[in-house]
Design a protein around this motif. Structure first.
Motif, short mmCIF file in Angstrom:
data_model
loop_
_atom_site.label_atom_id
_atom_site.label_comp_id
_atom_site.label_asym_id
_atom_site.label_seq_id
_atom_site.Cartn_x
_atom_site.Cartn_y
_atom_site.Cartn_z
N ARG A 74 0.85 -1.19 0.00
CA ARG A 74 0.00 0.00 0.00
C ARG A 74 0.88 1.24 0.00
O ARG A 74 1.86 1.31 0.74
N ALA A 75 0.49 2.23 -0.82
CA ALA A 75 1.27 3.46 -0.91
C ALA A 75 0.35 4.65 -1.15
O ALA A 75 -0.58 4.58 -1.96
N ASP A 76 0.62 5.74 -0.42
CA ASP A 76 -0.04 7.03 -0.64
C ASP A 76 1.02 7.99 -1.15
O ASP A 76 2.00 8.26 -0.45
N PHE A 77 0.78 8.53 -2.35
CA PHE A 77 1.81 9.33 -3.00
C PHE A 77 1.58 10.84 -2.90
O PHE A 77 2.37 11.60 -3.44
N ASP A 78 0.54 11.27 -2.22
CA ASP A 78 0.27 12.70 -2.12
C ASP A 78 0.53 13.23 -0.72
O ASP A 78 0.14 14.35 -0.39
N ALA A 79 1.16 12.44 0.14
CA ALA A 79 1.35 12.87 1.52
C ALA A 79 2.71 12.42 2.02
O ALA A 79 3.28 11.44 1.55
N GLU A 80 3.23 13.18 2.98
CA GLU A 80 4.46 12.79 3.63
C GLU A 80 4.14 11.82 4.77
O GLU A 80 3.00 11.71 5.20
N ARG A 81 5.16 11.15 5.23
CA ARG A 81 4.98 10.28 6.39
C ARG A 81 4.82 11.17 7.63
O ARG A 81 5.76 11.83 8.07
N SER A 82 3.63 11.21 8.19
CA SER A 82 3.31 12.11 9.28
C SER A 82 3.27 11.34 10.60
O SER A 82 3.18 10.11 10.62
N PRO A 83 3.31 12.07 11.73
CA PRO A 83 3.13 11.39 13.01
C PRO A 83 1.81 10.63 13.08
O PRO A 83 1.74 9.55 13.67
N ARG A 84 0.78 11.18 12.46
CA ARG A 84 -0.52 10.49 12.48
C ARG A 84 -0.41 9.14 11.76
O ARG A 84 -0.93 8.13 12.23
N PHE A 85 0.26 9.13 10.60
CA PHE A 85 0.43 7.87 9.86
C PHE A 85 1.19 6.86 10.71
O PHE A 85 0.81 5.68 10.79
N ALA A 86 2.26 7.30 11.37
CA ALA A 86 3.02 6.39 12.22
C ALA A 86 2.17 5.84 13.35
O ALA A 86 2.27 4.67 13.70
N ASN A 87 1.30 6.69 13.89
CA ASN A 87 0.43 6.25 14.98
C ASN A 87 -0.63 5.26 14.50
O ASN A 87 -1.00 4.33 15.23
N VAL A 88 -1.11 5.45 13.28
CA VAL A 88 -2.07 4.50 12.72
C VAL A 88 -1.42 3.13 12.54
O VAL A 88 -2.01 2.09 12.86
N LEU A 89 -0.18 3.12 12.04
CA LEU A 89 0.52 1.84 11.91
C LEU A 89 0.78 1.22 13.28
O LEU A 89 0.72 -0.01 13.43
N ALA A 90 1.07 2.05 14.26
CA ALA A 90 1.26 1.52 15.62
C ALA A 90 -0.03 0.89 16.12
O ALA A 90 0.00 -0.16 16.78
N ARG A 91 -1.17 1.51 15.82
CA ARG A 91 -2.47 0.94 16.20
C ARG A 91 -2.67 -0.40 15.50
O ARG A 91 -3.13 -1.38 16.11
N PRO A 118 4.66 7.26 3.36
CA PRO A 118 3.57 6.37 3.81
C PRO A 118 3.37 5.18 2.88
O PRO A 118 2.37 5.05 2.20
N TYR A 119 4.38 4.30 2.84
CA TYR A 119 4.33 3.08 2.06
C TYR A 119 4.58 1.92 3.02
O TYR A 119 5.48 1.99 3.87
N TYR A 120 3.84 0.81 2.86
CA TYR A 120 4.10 -0.34 3.70
C TYR A 120 3.61 -1.63 3.04
O TYR A 120 2.74 -1.60 2.16
N LEU A 121 4.20 -2.74 3.48
CA LEU A 121 3.88 -4.07 2.97
C LEU A 121 3.25 -4.88 4.08
O LEU A 121 3.75 -4.91 5.20
N MET A 122 2.15 -5.56 3.76
CA MET A 122 1.44 -6.38 4.73
C MET A 122 1.36 -7.83 4.27
O MET A 122 1.42 -8.12 3.07
#
Length: 347
Positions: A74-91, A118-122
């Motif tokens: 999964r990848a979002d190409f219009d946004a930077e890796r934000s603290p919110r994104f990191a927190n969502v992955l932590a959740r 904000p790219y990651y592999l699941m």
């Protein structure tokens, strides 16, 4: 990570808005594969469905290796890796670990994430969406009640492993937002369909808040976007995907979203007797049996059910004006649900 294809161009022009995003996502595979020790060569890709408004800048791709193993990139190409994104992955990771010892429920493990973007592999979660499983049951493929009990059991497990202890309900922050929205509607700054009925819902929420105030409940970190397209099901497993809000601790908000996020899709139809909020009585019975709680008599849940209605209704203000037929249909459904809630109000 929604398997409900086919993928149609969002604007109907015949131009696939997601092709470029998919190509960019596929180009990430060698880096992701190397990081987790998977072979780069021989992978094939299949694009999974995303919200049509985001097809141009978001891609979710199934990766299949020659040995049959599957993953989701999964990848979002219009946004930077934000603290919110990191927190969502932590959740998401917290849910993975909490659910790992349990049978019949899971969240796909996150295997790799890009440190800057904000790219990651699941891992791949098998099955079809709960939305489709429930829909198929209406055509004789499985028992609807059994599907709803399985969903209820899985959601209960997610909330149990996410518990944060006993809480008391204090609605002030919600009522502040509701009052501000109502004032904007009255002043003409916000154009909402069926404005008088919407203002009636705002008043109803204040009364519902009084009934729920001070009530105790067991808090749990929310999924944040819990609807039936964010659960993948097989006969023996429910997998949760697309976590969102990592801060909220009201499980009732998750539960209300299940029924109203896609309103009117889950309301009583085909001759079923409507119950609370126009959801079929038999659907409530099956889901509550699986979840293990009487939700429709809980004042806190009732508040959040009405609040989810408010949220969905107010989101129609962001739609292009004039509203299309689908949006108008949703507005009519919101009014009908509100009328049903009013009819059950006793004080």
């Amino acid at each position: 990570m929604n398997l409900e294809n086919p993928l149609d161009p969002a604007d109907g022009s015949g131009v696939d808005a997601g092709q470029e995003a998919q190509a960019r996502a596929e180009a990430l595979w060698p880096r992701a594969a190397t990081s987790v020790g998977l072979p780069e060569a021989g992978a094939t890709f299949r694009r999974l469905q995303v919200n049509s408004r985001r097809q141009g800048h978001r891609s979710v791709v199934e990766v299949r290796l020659p040995d049959g193993d599957r993953f989701v990139l999964r990848a979002d190409f219009d946004a930077e890796r934000s603290p919110r994104f990191a927190n969502v992955l932590a959740r998401h990771r917290s849910a993975v670990e909490g659910l790992r010892p349990l049978s019949g429920v899971s969240a796909p493990a996150i295997l790799w994430e890009d440190p800057q973007n904000p790219y990651y592999l699941m891992a791949f979660a098998p099955g079809d969406t709960a939305f489709r499983r429930l829909e198929a049951s209406d055509y004789g493929f499985g028992a609807r009640g059994a599907v709803l009990r399985q969903i209820g059991q899985a959601v209960a497990a997610l909330h149990r492993v996410s518990e944060v202890g006993e809480r008391q309900f204090w609605p002030k922050s919600f009522l502040t937002r509701i009052s501000a929205c109502a004032q904007a509607v009255r002043g003409g700054q916000l154009a909402v369909p069926k404005p008088n009925r919407f203002l009636g819902l705002c008043a109803f929420l204040h009364r519902a808040a009084r009934r729920a105030r001070h009530q105790s409940f067991i808090g749990a970190v929310e999924h944040g976007d819990l609807h039936l397209r964010n659960m993948l099901m097989t006969d023996s497993m429910v997998s949760f995907i697309d976590f969102s809000n990592h801060k909220g601790t009201y499980p009732q908000r998750d539960l209300a979203s299940i029924w109203l996020a896609n309103c009117p899709d889950h309301l009583a139809k085909d001759g079923r007797e409507p119950g609370y909020g126009l959801v079929a009585k038999e659907d409530w019975a099956a889901f509550q049996d699986g979840y293990g709680a009487n939700l429709v008599d809980d004042p806190v849940f009732r508040f959040f059910f009405a609040l989810r209605l408010f949220t969905s209704w107010s989101l129609l203000t962001k739609k292009p004006q004039p509203l299309d037929v689908k949006a108008l249909r949703r507005a009519d459904a919101f009014v009908a649900v509100f009328d049903a809630l009013l009819a059950e109000e006793t004080d």
